[in-house]
Scaffold this active site. Structure first.
Site, PDB file in Angstrom:
ATOM      1  N   GLU A  43       0.856  -1.408   0.137  1.00 33.42           N
ATOM      2  CA  GLU A  43      -0.125  -0.063  -0.041  1.00 33.42           C
ATOM      3  C   GLU A  43       1.002   1.099  -0.108  1.00 33.42           C
ATOM      4  O   GLU A  43       2.050   1.278   0.342  1.00 33.42           O
ATOM      5  CB  GLU A  43      -0.354  -0.419   1.308  1.00 33.42           C
ATOM      6  N   LYS A 116     -10.247   2.468  -2.222  1.00 35.65           N
ATOM      7  CA  LYS A 116     -10.173   2.158  -0.966  1.00 35.65           C
ATOM      8  C   LYS A 116     -11.659   2.946  -0.732  1.00 35.65           C
ATOM      9  O   LYS A 116     -12.191   3.554   0.528  1.00 35.65           O
ATOM     10  CB  LYS A 116      -9.296   2.875   0.140  1.00 35.65           C
ATOM     11  N   CYS A 153      -5.429  -2.228   2.481  1.00 33.25           N
ATOM     12  CA  CYS A 153      -5.399  -2.883   3.890  1.00 33.25           C
ATOM     13  C   CYS A 153      -6.736  -2.512   4.776  1.00 33.25           C
ATOM     14  O   CYS A 153      -7.803  -4.209   4.897  1.00 33.25           O
ATOM     15  CB  CYS A 153      -4.434  -1.771   4.079  1.00 33.25           C
TER      16      CYS A 153
END
Length: 296
Positions: A43, A116, A153
């Site tokens: 990331e 995300k 994540c």
């Protein structure tokens, strides 16, 4: 059985974006030489993890998509014939930014992107200050190596995200990650957290009958303030690849960089889903409350 060689880059970043990207490019070439057809990076791989503080000057790091990074990795992907999963700080517009995974196809073009969705706001992980939640949904990205269910994540803790990717036809789940230890926690608590992180993603593999590829940062990154009293973050590495029954195929060091190819058998998902037909047995007519925040 169809095999796919996946290249993993678990890297310790520095404050030099140019050096970080140069090292990434070298590793991409090395992995391609080893036969990797899919290469996954961690990331926000171009820079240090800047979310330890809230600083409006950091927005200068953001870039457009397409932009410099997609051009760099697009050239590499096209030259080497590999699919690359990048993780970028996206500037969508002035004042509107995302934490975005971009998939570069083997011909060098952008196959798709994922913004995300789940954004944390914890000490040293002040991501809500920088990132707007994604609005592209949970849609797999079609590539030369298959349909990639790319998440990022904090998304990895949410079974709903993995399930929706699976229901949309993903061949695998991929998680670029930046997660580490709180120095104030005991060693026992640190290990509990690292193992929980591994277990929950292995659970997504089992529940959906899909391989999982999780690539984390590694090493110590100092607090941006330079204040020696601030601990910074020690990222716990431990990148791993799990098979569709949650079996660990490979796991990286907790402390060292890794640049390695891992082979996964894509057709095992078909076998596992025949043995364990979880999708068949879902009681979808009874799941309406899953969209509620809480059931009082």
């Amino acid at each position: 059985m169809k095999k796919l060689k996946v290249g993993i880059i678990q890297q310790h970043n520095t404050g030099s974006i140019s050096k970080n990207t140069e090292r990434l490019a070298e590793k991409v070439r090395s992995l391609a030489m080893q036969g990797a057809k899919l290469i996954v990076m961690q990331e926000l791989h171009n820079s240090l993890y800047f979310c330890q503080t809230e600083d409006v000057g950091v927005f200068d790091l953001a870039e457009t998509i397409p932009g410099p990074s997609t051009e760099l990795f697009g050239r590499l992907a096209g030259e080497l014939g590999v699919v690359i999963v990048c993780s970028l700080f996206e500037k969508r517009s002035t004042g509107l930014y995302h934490n975005t995974a971009v998939v570069i196809d083997a011909d060098g073009t952008i196959a798709g992107k994922y913004r995300k969705m789940h954004i944390p706001d914890d000490p040293a992980y002040y991501e809500k200050f920088y990132f707007t939640p994604g609005d592209l949904g949970f849609q797999p990205i079609d590539t030369a190596v298959g349909r990639l269910g790319v998440l990022v994540c904090w998304d990895q803790w949410y079974p709903e995200a993995a399930r929706l990717m699976a229901l949309s036809g993903a061949d695998m789940l991929i998680y670029p990650t930046a997660i580490g230890y709180d120095a104030n926690d005991t060693a026992q608590e640190q290990q509990r957290q690292r193992e929980a992180w591994t277990i929950v993603q292995r659970g997504h593999a089992v529940a959906n009958g899909l391989p999982v590829i999780s690539v984390n940062r590694v090493g110590d990154e100092p607090h941006p303030s330079g204040n020696s009293k601030e601990n910074g973050i020690r990222f716990w590495g431990s990148s791993f690849v799990a098979g569709p029954q949650g079996e660990i195929i490979w796991r990286a060091s907790e402390t060292e960089e890794e640049c390695i190819t891992v082979e996964i058998a894509l057709e095992r998902s078909e076998q596992v889903r025949r043995w364990w037909p979880f999708l068949r047995d879902r009681r979808i007519e009874n799941y309406q409350d899953i969209t509620r925040r809480f059931i009082d």
